[in-house]
Design an enzyme around this catalytic site. Sequence first.
Site: not given
Ligand code: DX5
Ligand code: ZN
Length: 216
Positions: A8, A33, A35, A37, A66, A68, A137, A175
């Site tokens: 990620s 990956h 993310d 948000m 991903h 969110m 998750m 994840d």
């Molecule tokens: C959290 C994300 C993850 C995050 C994971 O909401 O979806 O992908 O980057 O990070 P680590 O591996 O540090 O928990």
């Molecule tokens: Zn993620």
Amino acid sequence: MPRLVSPSLLSADFLNLERDVEMLNQSQADWLHLDIMDGVFVPNISFGLPIVESISKKAKKPLDVHLMIVDPDRYVEAFKKAGADILTVHYEACNHLHRTIQYIKSYGMKAAVSLNPHTTINLLENIITELDMVLLMSVNPGFGGQKFIPQTTTKVKQLKDLIKATNSSALIQVDGGVDQTNAKALFEAGADCLVAGSYVFKSDDPFKAIETLKNS
Ligand code: DX5
Ligand code: ZN
């Protein structure tokens, strides 16, 4: 089954993103990956479409995006144009999940659904055969560097049972808080793909960290 690793970039060095993408190109990572948000579905804002588009120009591996965000249908086409190969939406963010999944597939992307830690596997019973992947998750989404929730391993097994019982071809991705202490158990429970942010990017040797996860 393949043992895939999708680092990620949330934990990458944003001032040296090109260097970190190049590192992933050279590494044993299978996917990147990303993310996304929105500050509404999760209490944090990460990065958006221009960054995804820039990464797609340098990345030599599939972009695993991903989302969110609430009401993700609004951005499916935009993420396709930005270079997404796999698009994951949250079960908790979709009112008409079946329609959303068909919509993602209509753009030629792989369609995945993510479940928050409190969301139970049986809610996927009527959609599992439509999915290319389920992302479980293992932390509450929104931040990197959180502690792995151990119950996730049981959820992986429950999901594996559902996939087998329905003859679904969905992959299982996990994840949040993934590192060398839990990777082996997750793969053994049935996970196909592990996402890792801080374990990879905060490591002194990210290549080695990726290799360690892949060979867990
Ligand atoms: C959290 C994300 C993850 C995050 C994971 O909401 O979806 O992908 O980057 O990070 P680590 O591996 O540090 O928990
Ligand atoms: Zn993620």
